[in-house]
Design a protein around this motif. Structure first.
Motif, PDB file in Angstrom:
ATOM      1  N   THR A 276       0.904  -1.230   0.083  1.00  0.00           N
ATOM      2  CA  THR A 276       0.079   0.120   0.044  1.00  0.00           C
ATOM      3  C   THR A 276       0.914   1.213   0.041  1.00  0.00           C
ATOM      4  O   THR A 276       0.529   2.279  -0.577  1.00  0.00           O
ATOM      5  N   TYR A 277       1.982   1.241   0.825  1.00  0.00           N
ATOM      6  CA  TYR A 277       3.033   2.234   0.730  1.00  0.00           C
ATOM      7  C   TYR A 277       3.324   2.604  -0.405  1.00  0.00           C
ATOM      8  O   TYR A 277       3.486   3.836  -1.131  1.00  0.00           O
ATOM      9  N   GLY A 278       3.842   1.546  -1.239  1.00  0.00           N
ATOM     10  CA  GLY A 278       4.348   1.830  -2.629  1.00  0.00           C
ATOM     11  C   GLY A 278       3.302   2.187  -3.615  1.00  0.00           C
ATOM     12  O   GLY A 278       3.637   3.237  -4.274  1.00  0.00           O
ATOM     13  N   LEU A 279       1.844   1.871  -3.450  1.00  0.00           N
ATOM     14  CA  LEU A 279       0.995   2.310  -4.392  1.00  0.00           C
ATOM     15  C   LEU A 279       0.829   3.943  -3.908  1.00  0.00           C
ATOM     16  O   LEU A 279       0.776   5.053  -4.958  1.00  0.00           O
ATOM     17  N   ALA A 280       0.897   4.375  -2.597  1.00  0.00           N
ATOM     18  CA  ALA A 280       0.704   5.892  -2.259  1.00  0.00           C
ATOM     19  C   ALA A 280       2.077   6.680  -2.920  1.00  0.00           C
ATOM     20  O   ALA A 280       1.749   7.501  -3.435  1.00  0.00           O
ATOM     21  N   LEU A 281       3.149   6.134  -2.743  1.00  0.00           N
ATOM     22  CA  LEU A 281       4.457   6.447  -3.625  1.00  0.00           C
ATOM     23  C   LEU A 281       4.160   6.721  -5.089  1.00  0.00           C
ATOM     24  O   LEU A 281       4.346   7.853  -5.613  1.00  0.00           O
ATOM     25  N   GLU A 282       3.598   5.773  -5.548  1.00  0.00           N
ATOM     26  CA  GLU A 282       3.439   5.764  -7.029  1.00  0.00           C
ATOM     27  C   GLU A 282       2.455   6.827  -7.267  1.00  0.00           C
ATOM     28  O   GLU A 282       2.366   7.732  -8.283  1.00  0.00           O
ATOM     29  N   ASP A 283       1.249   6.847  -6.489  1.00  0.00           N
ATOM     30  CA  ASP A 283       0.191   7.863  -7.060  1.00  0.00           C
ATOM     31  C   ASP A 283       0.903   9.380  -6.552  1.00  0.00           C
ATOM     32  O   ASP A 283       0.230  10.263  -7.427  1.00  0.00           O
ATOM     33  N   LEU A 284       1.392   9.632  -5.618  1.00  0.00           N
ATOM     34  CA  LEU A 284       1.788  10.892  -5.042  1.00  0.00           C
ATOM     35  C   LEU A 284       3.128  11.483  -5.031  1.00  0.00           C
ATOM     36  O   LEU A 284       3.532  12.672  -5.029  1.00  0.00           O
ATOM     37  N   GLY A 285       4.013  10.609  -5.299  1.00  0.00           N
ATOM     38  CA  GLY A 285       5.171  10.859  -5.221  1.00  0.00           C
ATOM     39  C   GLY A 285       6.041  10.961  -3.893  1.00  0.00           C
ATOM     40  O   GLY A 285       5.250  11.035  -2.706  1.00  0.00           O
ATOM     41  N   ASN A 286       7.499  10.820  -3.715  1.00  0.00           N
ATOM     42  CA  ASN A 286       8.017  10.681  -2.263  1.00  0.00           C
ATOM     43  C   ASN A 286       7.606  11.964  -1.395  1.00  0.00           C
ATOM     44  O   ASN A 286       7.342  11.779  -0.364  1.00  0.00           O
ATOM     45  N   ASP A 287       7.730  13.136  -1.976  1.00  0.00           N
ATOM     46  CA  ASP A 287       7.634  14.241  -1.124  1.00  0.00           C
ATOM     47  C   ASP A 287       6.371  14.611  -0.436  1.00  0.00           C
ATOM     48  O   ASP A 287       6.064  14.655   0.694  1.00  0.00           O
ATOM     49  N   ALA A 288       5.217  14.252  -1.125  1.00  0.00           N
ATOM     50  CA  ALA A 288       3.788  14.252  -0.504  1.00  0.00           C
ATOM     51  C   ALA A 288       3.606  13.379   0.378  1.00  0.00           C
ATOM     52  O   ALA A 288       3.035  13.566   1.482  1.00  0.00           O
ATOM     53  N   VAL A 289       4.042  12.106   0.094  1.00  0.00           N
ATOM     54  CA  VAL A 289       3.886  11.020   1.037  1.00  0.00           C
ATOM     55  C   VAL A 289       4.778  11.154   2.357  1.00  0.00           C
ATOM     56  O   VAL A 289       4.581  11.054   3.573  1.00  0.00           O
ATOM     57  N   ASP A 290       6.054  11.630   2.191  1.00  0.00           N
ATOM     58  CA  ASP A 290       6.995  11.952   3.297  1.00  0.00           C
ATOM     59  C   ASP A 290       6.113  13.110   4.082  1.00  0.00           C
ATOM     60  O   ASP A 290       6.496  12.976   5.540  1.00  0.00           O
ATOM     61  N   ALA A 291       5.420  13.846   3.616  1.00  0.00           N
ATOM     62  CA  ALA A 291       4.805  14.763   4.576  1.00  0.00           C
ATOM     63  C   ALA A 291       4.005  14.308   5.245  1.00  0.00           C
ATOM     64  O   ALA A 291       3.817  14.899   6.762  1.00  0.00           O
ATOM     65  N   LYS A 292       3.496  13.212   5.464  1.00  0.00           N
ATOM     66  CA  LYS A 292       2.441  12.369   6.068  1.00  0.00           C
ATOM     67  C   LYS A 292       3.104  11.433   6.768  1.00  0.00           C
ATOM     68  O   LYS A 292       2.712  11.026   8.151  1.00  0.00           O
ATOM     69  N   VAL A 293       4.097  10.394   6.312  1.00  0.00           N
ATOM     70  CA  VAL A 293       4.807   9.519   7.069  1.00  0.00           C
ATOM     71  C   VAL A 293       6.213   9.473   6.861  1.00  0.00           C
ATOM     72  O   VAL A 293       6.921   9.732   5.839  1.00  0.00           O
ATOM     73  N   ASP A 294       7.051   9.669   8.169  1.00  0.00           N
ATOM     74  CA  ASP A 294       8.370   9.453   8.201  1.00  0.00           C
ATOM     75  C   ASP A 294       9.060   8.211   7.335  1.00  0.00           C
ATOM     76  O   ASP A 294       8.513   7.343   7.028  1.00  0.00           O
ATOM     77  N   VAL A 295      10.368   8.288   7.422  1.00  0.00           N
ATOM     78  CA  VAL A 295      11.054   6.951   6.886  1.00  0.00           C
ATOM     79  C   VAL A 295      12.055   6.704   8.249  1.00  0.00           C
ATOM     80  O   VAL A 295      13.090   6.156   7.608  1.00  0.00           O
TER      81      VAL A 295
END
Ligand code: GLN
Length: 424
Positions: free
Chosen positions: A70-89
């Motif tokens: 699911t994380y992969g799909l979110a990254l594919e949909d929105l790109g790293n920056d938008a996802v990073d803004a919500k979840v750290d690594v």
């Protein structure tokens, strides 16, 4: 002849089946009635060969092994920056259902713990007539190479008894990390955890990640290499929660566990491993799954440190044309010309993979050629993988040579590199 890999897996399956530690997950009543002796090992190569031993076709719920997909799909949909803004690594060092949220912002530490996974699920939107969950399920199915489905009983049981996840989702909503109503997000999350898979499916899903996002059976590119790189990085540091350090030390592959007893490990470029055995250790990881991954890693040298190929030199031979054996008989005059000018044309033969290390030795050779070499013939016919880095460096080398009035010519089997260089 039976494959020695098959008999090896048979042997470790028999040995590891003797391990009796751990307890199946019991927080979700619908998951409590499992046979603790079920034990399957499936190993899939990136070219689609699958080795199976034991109960590899027994179905169970994917649980937390859903999170990287699911994380992969979110990254594919929105790109790293938008996802990073919500979840750290960042690895949290906490157990899977811990409340690891950054102070002030409420941002979860990573997408492998429940808080981060709920957040990743909240980022998936419906599109093209498909609901958000349909898209999640289609993605998992594309990874597995077959249509997967949800275990309704487990889903309903999670919905009824998942108090901690419910609390987490509302907490995330209060921080505006989850931006809308948390109830449908929770439902999607519980549904994704309740997707039924078997060890064969999981091995193919893992091998798809190992294969840069391309399913080795269907040849479909399910996820881009950018998201795959990010997913595997987070699996490497956080896939096993508070056991991540011990896992990476002893197994050395990005991995992910699920509380139904599934576990996957991914060796990029080589294989995906999946094990199913319900009894869990104190970190929520399968006891036999962990033992199998450790054993395979050691015996088959799958730890990323060992598996990485030594940066062997890519230079097979380098010579000037006076040294080229030739059947041509020359008169004295021609021989003199060749002797005087032959050193101006140099042949460099390469082999192996032109990844960073091979590229480095290639450009080192090109940079160290005498200034009076006017023509460089680069023979790529024995190279295997020519990376993007190699192409870029070759382009630079060619430009450098031609600005000094020198020429670089490529010989290759299929012309692919010349084509990416825009003709050469
Ligand atoms: N459905 C489980 C939960 O959210 C998944 C946890 C896991 O597999 N570690 O609690």
């Amino acid at each position: 002849m039976e494959s020695p890999i098959q008999s090896y897996l048979q042997q470790i399956h028999t040995e590891i089946a003797r391990l009796k530690g751990g307890k199946p997950y019991s927080t979700i009543p619908a998951m409590a009635n499992v046979d603790p002796e079920r034990f399957g090992i499936a190993l899939a190569t990136v070219d689609g060969q699958v080795y199976e031993v034991g109960d590899t076709r027994a179905e169970f719920t994917i649980q937390s092994i859903s999170k990287p997909f699911t994380y992969g799909l979110a990254l594919e949909d929105l790109g790293n920056d938008a996802v990073d803004a919500k979840v750290d690594v960042e690895p949290s060092g906490d157990s899977f259902n811990e409340i690891s949220l950054a102070e002030g912002t409420g941002r979860p530490a990573n997408a492998m713990i429940n808080a981060g996974a709920l957040t990743a699920t909240s980022l998936i939107r419906g599109s093209g007539g498909q609901s958000s969950f349909k898209r999640i399920l289609s993605t998992y199915s594309a990874f597995a190479g077959r249509q997967l489905s949800v275990d309704r009983k487990v889903f309903e049981s999670e919905l009824k008894h998942g108090h901690r996840n419910t609390a987490l989702a509302h907490l995330l909503r209060s921080f505006n990390i989850i931006e809308d109503d948390p109830t449908p997000v929770l439902e999607d999350y519980f549904r994704q955890c309740s997707v039924l898979v078997n060890s064969f499916d999981l091995a193919i899903m893992a091998a798809t990640l190992a294969n840069g996002g391309k399913n080795p059976l269907t040849h479909r590119q399910v996820l881009g290499i950018g998201p795959v790189e990010r997913v595997l990085s987070v699996m490497m540091t956080s896939g096993m929660y508070d056991d991540a350090g011990a896992w990476i030390s002893s197994v050395g592959m990005p991995g992910k566990s699920g509380v139904a007893g599934g576990i996957i490990a991914v060796l990029p470029g080589q294989v995906g491993l999946a094990v199913y055995s319900p009894p869990l250790d104190e970190h929520g990881g399968s006891v036999r799954g962990l033992a199998t991954a450790q054993r395979l890693s050691r015996d088959m040298e799958l730890h990323f440190v060992r598996a990485a190929r030594a940066g062997r030199s890519a230079i097979l031979a380098s010579y000037d044309v006076t040294e080229t054996p030739s059947g041509i008989r020359r008169n004295a005059e021609a021989a003199d010309v060749l002797r005087a000018h032959g050193h101006r044309a140099r042949v460099v033969e390469l082999n192996g993979d032109l990844l960073f290390a091979g590229t480095e030795s290639m450009v080192r050779e090109l940079s160290s050629l005498d200034d009076d070499v006017e023509l460089v013939v680069l023979d790529l016919r024995r190279t295997d993988q020519v990376s993007g880095v190699a192409v870029r460096m070759l382009d630079e080398a060619r430009t450098g040579l031609s600005s000094a009035g020198r020429e670089l010519v490529l010989i290759e089997a299929d012309g692919a590199v010349s084509e990416s260089l825009g003709g050469c």
